[in-house]
Design a protein around this motif. Structure first.
Motif, PDB file in Angstrom:
ATOM      1  N   ASN A  74      69.364 129.379  19.155  1.00  0.00           N
ATOM      2  CA  ASN A  74      68.695 128.324  18.705  1.00  0.00           C
ATOM      3  C   ASN A  74      68.519 127.438  20.020  1.00  0.00           C
ATOM      4  O   ASN A  74      68.930 126.283  20.172  1.00  0.00           O
ATOM      5  CB  ASN A  74      69.652 127.569  17.832  1.00  0.00           C
ATOM      6  N   LYS A  76      65.818 125.021  22.112  1.00  0.00           N
ATOM      7  CA  LYS A  76      64.887 124.115  21.981  1.00  0.00           C
ATOM      8  C   LYS A  76      64.098 123.882  23.640  1.00  0.00           C
ATOM      9  O   LYS A  76      64.950 124.531  24.419  1.00  0.00           O
ATOM     10  CB  LYS A  76      65.033 122.740  21.531  1.00  0.00           C
ATOM     11  N   TRP A 107      72.126 122.916  15.066  1.00  0.00           N
ATOM     12  CA  TRP A 107      71.712 121.691  15.863  1.00  0.00           C
ATOM     13  C   TRP A 107      72.068 120.396  15.001  1.00  0.00           C
ATOM     14  O   TRP A 107      72.146 119.372  15.591  1.00  0.00           O
ATOM     15  CB  TRP A 107      70.163 121.785  16.171  1.00  0.00           C
ATOM     16  N   SER A 177      61.105 123.646  19.221  1.00  0.00           N
ATOM     17  CA  SER A 177      61.846 125.005  19.094  1.00  0.00           C
ATOM     18  C   SER A 177      61.037 126.181  19.812  1.00  0.00           C
ATOM     19  O   SER A 177      60.069 126.109  19.764  1.00  0.00           O
ATOM     20  CB  SER A 177      62.215 125.481  17.601  1.00  0.00           C
TER      21      SER A 177
END
Length: 197
Positions: A74, A76, A107, A177
């Protein structure tokens, strides 16, 4: 096992963990312990500044290679100005990309979890050297325009006396993202072209 050790094990194994119970009062202590383990293991490379506070960057987190390995699921991406600091003094400034990621599976957590998890520090790409005034930049991901902005801060005002190494000063485009396989391009006074792997 201590909570800081759980975070470090997740960091080293590149495997996210479910959020554990954490109070606001203990978050700072967990962060300090996590940071100490990180620095002892990988060495201090610098710092990242954010609205949630300050995290540390270890030496392996920082890269100047045009292919950046994503370590977690995950990530960004944020366009930032990065400084090289000696004894709290700004020596050089660069256009860069901060690519944070949680050690947790999401997140979507209260801010004290972000604090405990070293402000989600993961990867920092240090791009071309750039001198102020920095001007405005545009961000493209896979040739698609994502956003634009310009840094409103002065590096000297953000850096603290005790800092050394690379300091990521804070986002001015993003966060957005990203995933493995994405091609990142930043255009402005200086440009960046990076592949995420």
């Amino acid at each position: 096992m201590k909570k800081a050790e759980l975070l470090f094990n997740a960091y080293k194994s590149r495997k996210e963990i479910e959020p554990f119970p954490l109070t606001e009062d203990e978050a700072k202590k967990v962060k300090e312990e996590f940071i100490e383990i990180l620095i002892n293991s990988e060495g201090l490379g610098g710092y990242k500044l954010s609205g949630f506070g300050e995290g540390v960057l270890t030496k392996p987190m920082i890269t100047r290679e045009n292919t950046v390995e994503l370590w977690f699921r995950n990530h960004k991406l944020e366009v930032e100005i990065v400084t090289l600091v000696e004894n709290g003094e700004v020596k050089r400034t660069f256009l860069g990309l901060e690519i944070p990621a949680p050690r947790f599976t999401t997140w979507d957590l209260p801010s004290h979890y972000i604090v405990a998890d070293n402000i989600f520090a993961a990867r920092l790409y240090v791009g071309p050297e750039i001198d102020p005034p920095f001007g405005s930049f545009k961000l493209y991901i896979n040739d698609k325009f994502v956003g634009e902005g310009e840094p409103k801060y002065k590096p000297e005002e953000k850096v603290k006396e005790y800092m050394k190494g690379y300091v990521s000063l804070g986002v001015f485009i993003g966060p957005t993202s990203v995933k493995k396989g994405d091609k990142i391009r930043v255009e402005g006074k200086k440009s960046i072209s990076v592949s995420l792997i």
